[in-house]
Scaffold this active site. Structure first.
Site, short mmCIF file in Angstrom:
data_model
loop_
_atom_site.label_atom_id
_atom_site.label_comp_id
_atom_site.label_asym_id
_atom_site.label_seq_id
_atom_site.Cartn_x
_atom_site.Cartn_y
_atom_site.Cartn_z
CE LYS A 282 -3.75 -2.05 2.76
NZ LYS A 282 -4.85 -1.86 1.81
NE ARG A 356 -10.62 -9.68 -2.37
CZ ARG A 356 -10.80 -8.74 -3.29
NH1 ARG A 356 -11.01 -9.08 -4.55
NH2 ARG A 356 -10.77 -7.47 -2.95
#
Length: 505
Positions: A282, A356
């Site tokens: 990130k 996920r």
């Protein structure tokens, strides 16, 4: 050794507001023609200050507007009366009323009131509003500045009184207990999310959740790395392998005596205690916020606490996978293929799409444990935040009847949930050339494709809903009803489902 501060007392009273002895009595006032006709003598008790403020438009009842007056005579026993703007009466739903009560709570704390009362106005449901009021009045007990050497947030009141004139005393006591329990549990979730990642490692997160579960009579099982490996949870292990901190999987069970074997409600919460994005790292700007990537797991733990204390009549299982997503020599790389516990193989396209992955294994495991109705909660996608901002959480799932049940629970609980689609075309975007599916379909429809990925791990006949709380889990600025920081979102929705929802397929 300093003594531990006593827990605040929350009580309900069905008596008249003038008989309540508190430092400050908060009176919600609706915008427009609210003449306080249910409170005769209140203006006289303040020496006419209330009417003067209203006639001069100093106070209009606008949302979260306050006017505080000292009681100088008459029958009112409160030291001060605080009018708080509640907006339009027709907008007084659960969310609005809780926020108004929370604004009162923060005002009481900032002024270091030792006692405060919240009045349920005439025309509102006396029991439901009392429950919401007790919940909202708990909000300011959360303090995000726990690591500051000097703290200036004021003292939370020692006694809170929910005033609901004419209410049934037994029902009122139960409502105040439920609201206070919900408020405490929400603060439990907020405190977990507020912890820095060097403190709240996966093992520490698991220990705190297990200790909480034991304290309220829930059973909790903490699975270590080898047990996770024995279950062949390759997705959870793949995310965890870049970190020096080993993963954990916590299973919490609520099995009340006499509850039927089925249905069984399953709550699954994402528990990434810090997310660097892994190899697909990130940007540095704002990465400190990634300590909150476990708020879904915190919400599940807090909801289970509440449901145990409120003696929910059905069986409920909470499953929380816990890990860090770090950069390292052993970290999963883009292009790697992981095998899930269900046997589905996943090609890793983006290591920052890690939530996920761990939820995929956890959803499978919840079903193995017997869950018949599923709800997962996760700070899953920036795409959902782009779509809905910080105003609402995304809601996905199937069948439509279960999605509507979850949405209705959110509305009643005061959590904004907005349904988003799961079209078959989104599944096509997850095709891989080398494995069963890819873990990230790219920018377009990112929230829906992430939800569709999760759907791959749910049996076709099992009702399932997914709450994407990426935009609502954290407040970026302080507001009248909310401190900056963790919000406790989704706790109330899960509790409403556990207490009152119909579990039909």
């Amino acid at each position: 050794m300093a003594q531990e501060k006593a827990q605040p007392e929350f009580i309900g009273t069905s008596g008249r507001p003038e008989s309540v002895t508190v430092d400050m009595l908060f009176v919600p006032v609706f915008e427009g023609d609210d003449r306080l006709e249910d409170l005769p003598g209140l203006d006289d008790a303040t020496g006419g200050d209330i009417s003067t403020a209203r006639e001069s438009s100093e106070f209009r009842g606008r949302l979260y507007e306050f006017f505080i007056a000292r009681v100088t005579g008459g029958p009112y026993q409160a030291v001060r009366v605080a009018l708080v703007g509640a907006g339009r009466r027709e907008d007084a739903d659960a969310e609005r009323l809780r926020r108004v009560a929370a604004a009162c709570s923060y005002t009481a704390r900032l002024r270091s009131m030792r006692s405060a009362g919240f009045l349920v106005r005439a025309g509102l449901d006396p029991i439901r509003t009392a429950r919401i009021g007790a919940d909202g009045m708990s909000a300011a007990e959360f303090d995000s500045g726990t690591y500051k050497s000097e703290r200036d947030a004021g003292d939370f009141p020692e006694r809170m009184v929910i005033v609901s004139p004419g209410a049934d005393d037994t029902a009122l006591a139960a409502a105040v207990f439920e609201g206070r329990t919900l408020g405490e549990s929400s603060n439990f979730a907020r405190n977990l999310a507020n912890e820095p990642a060097n403190v709240l490692t996966p093992s520490e997160f698991a220990s705190r959740v297990a200790a909480m579960a034991q304290s309220v009579g829930l059973s909790a099982e903490v699975l270590g790395e080898q047990q996770i490996r024995d279950l062949k949870m390759g997705l959870l292990l793949g995310v965890a392998q870049g970190s020096a901190e080993p993963p954990r999987l916590v299973v919490i069970r609520h099995d009340p005596p006499g509850a039927p074997e089925s249905p069984v409600l399953g709550f699954i919460g994402k528990g990434v205690t810090f997310d660097t994005g892994g190899i697909s790292i990130k940007p540095a700007d704002g990465m400190e916020r990634m300590k909150d990537d476990m708020t879904g797991g915190a919400a599940v733990a807090a909801a289970m606490r509440t449901l145990a204390l409120l003696k929910a009549p059905r069986r409920i299982i909470g499953v929380i996978p816990m890990t860090e997503n770090m950069v390292g020599g052993k970290a999963t790389r883009p292009g790697d293929v992981l095998t899930s516990a269900s046997g589905t193989t996943v090609e890793i396209i983006n290591t920052d799409a890690e939530g996920r992955l761990i939820l995929g294994d956890a959803l499978w495991y919840a079903q193995q444990l017997g869950a018949t109705h599923l709800v997962d909660v996760a700070t899953l996608t920036g795409a959902c935040m782009v779509a809905l901002g910080r105003t609402a959480s995304g809601l996905f799932g199937a069948p439509e009847s279960w999605v509507e049940t979850v949405r209705a629970a959110g509305t009643e609980a005061g959590d904004r949930l907005w349904p988003l689609p799961l079209y078959d075309e989104y599944r096509d975007l997850l095709r891989s050339e080398i494995a069963d599916i890819i873990n990230s379909a790219g920018r377009w429809a990112g929230a829906s494709t992430a939800a569709m990925f999760l759907c791959e791990f749910v049996k076709k006949d099992v009702p399932w809903a997914h709450l994407d709380i990426a935009g609502t889990a954290w407040a970026e600025e302080r507001r009248a009803f909310q401190a900056k920081g963790a919000t406790g979102v989704a706790v109330r929705t899960l509790v409403e489902l556990g207490l009152r929802a119909s579990l039909e397929k």
